[in-house]
Structures are given as structure tokens and as C-alpha cells.
Design a protein around this motif. Structure first.
Motif, PDB file in Angstrom:
ATOM      1  N   SER A 285       5.669   0.903   3.602  1.00 38.77           N
ATOM      2  CA  SER A 285       6.124   0.815   4.985  1.00 38.77           C
ATOM      3  C   SER A 285       5.525  -0.414   5.648  1.00 38.77           C
ATOM      4  O   SER A 285       4.385  -0.787   5.381  1.00 38.77           O
TER       5      SER A 285
ATOM      6  N   THR B  50       1.813   0.177  10.156  1.00 34.73           N
ATOM      7  CA  THR B  50       0.480   0.564   9.713  1.00 34.73           C
ATOM      8  C   THR B  50       0.298   2.071   9.864  1.00 34.73           C
ATOM      9  O   THR B  50       1.006   2.733  10.616  1.00 34.73           O
ATOM     10  N   GLY B  51      -0.670   2.619   9.180  1.00 32.93           N
ATOM     11  CA  GLY B  51      -0.865   4.062   9.173  1.00 32.93           C
ATOM     12  C   GLY B  51      -1.913   4.558  10.137  1.00 32.93           C
ATOM     13  O   GLY B  51      -2.470   5.626   9.932  1.00 32.93           O
TER      14      GLY B  51
ATOM     15  N   LEU C  86       0.807  -1.221   0.000  1.00 29.71           N
ATOM     16  CA  LEU C  86       0.000   0.000   0.000  1.00 29.71           C
ATOM     17  C   LEU C  86       0.841   1.272   0.000  1.00 29.71           C
ATOM     18  O   LEU C  86       0.650   2.144  -0.838  1.00 29.71           O
ATOM     19  N   ASP C  87       1.770   1.367   0.981  1.00 32.91           N
ATOM     20  CA  ASP C  87       2.524   2.617   1.078  1.00 32.91           C
ATOM     21  C   ASP C  87       4.029   2.423   1.235  1.00 32.91           C
ATOM     22  O   ASP C  87       4.743   3.376   1.498  1.00 32.91           O
TER      23      ASP C  87
END
Length: 79
Positions: A35, A38-39, A32-33
């Protein structure tokens, strides 16, 4: 005795729940990003852990105290 059982139940549930969530979120994060982290907000995991522990410490002793309220002789002959 029931508080020890509630503590063990809460610990097992928290460890297994965290493991399952991490097993699903860690592989998905880089896709997803980029990293592994988690965001979400940092307070979310401790809030979920605290809520689940509090629910466990209410849910274990409450039915136990209700079940132990009856006299043993009455419980033995009850249908």
C-alpha cells in the motif's frame, strides 16, 4: 510582523517536512505491505503539524521580544 514570520516559517517547515517524509515513505510502502499509505494512526500527522506550529509560534516571538527590550542607544554601544 513577527507573527507573519512565524506563520511563514511554520508553513515552510511543515510543507518541506511532509514532502521529505512522503518522499521516503511512499516508495517504501509498497515494498513493505503493498500500500502507498503508511500504516500509522490517522491522528499522528496533525499532531506533529500542530506541535511544530505551536513551537514555532513560541520560538519566534520570545527571542524577538527579549532582543527588542533593550533601548536602541544601549544596544548600539554594547560590545
Amino acid at each position: 510582523m513577527m507573527s507573519v514570520e512565524a506563520l511563514l516559517t511554520a508553513l515552510v517547515g511543515i510543507v518541506l517536512g511532509t514532502g521529505v517524509a512522503a518522499g521516503a515513505l511512499i516508495p517504501l510502502g509498497p515494498a513493505l505491505d503493498g500500500s502507498v499509505l503508511t500504516g500509522g494512526p490517522a491522528w499522528l500527522h496533525p499532531a506533529i503539524v500542530g506541535t511544530s506550529a505551536a513551537l514555532t509560534f513560541v520560538a519566534v516571538p520570545l527571542p524577538t521580544s527579549v532582543a527588542l527590550r533593550a533601548k536602541p542607544v544601549e544596544a548600539a554601544v554594547a560590545p
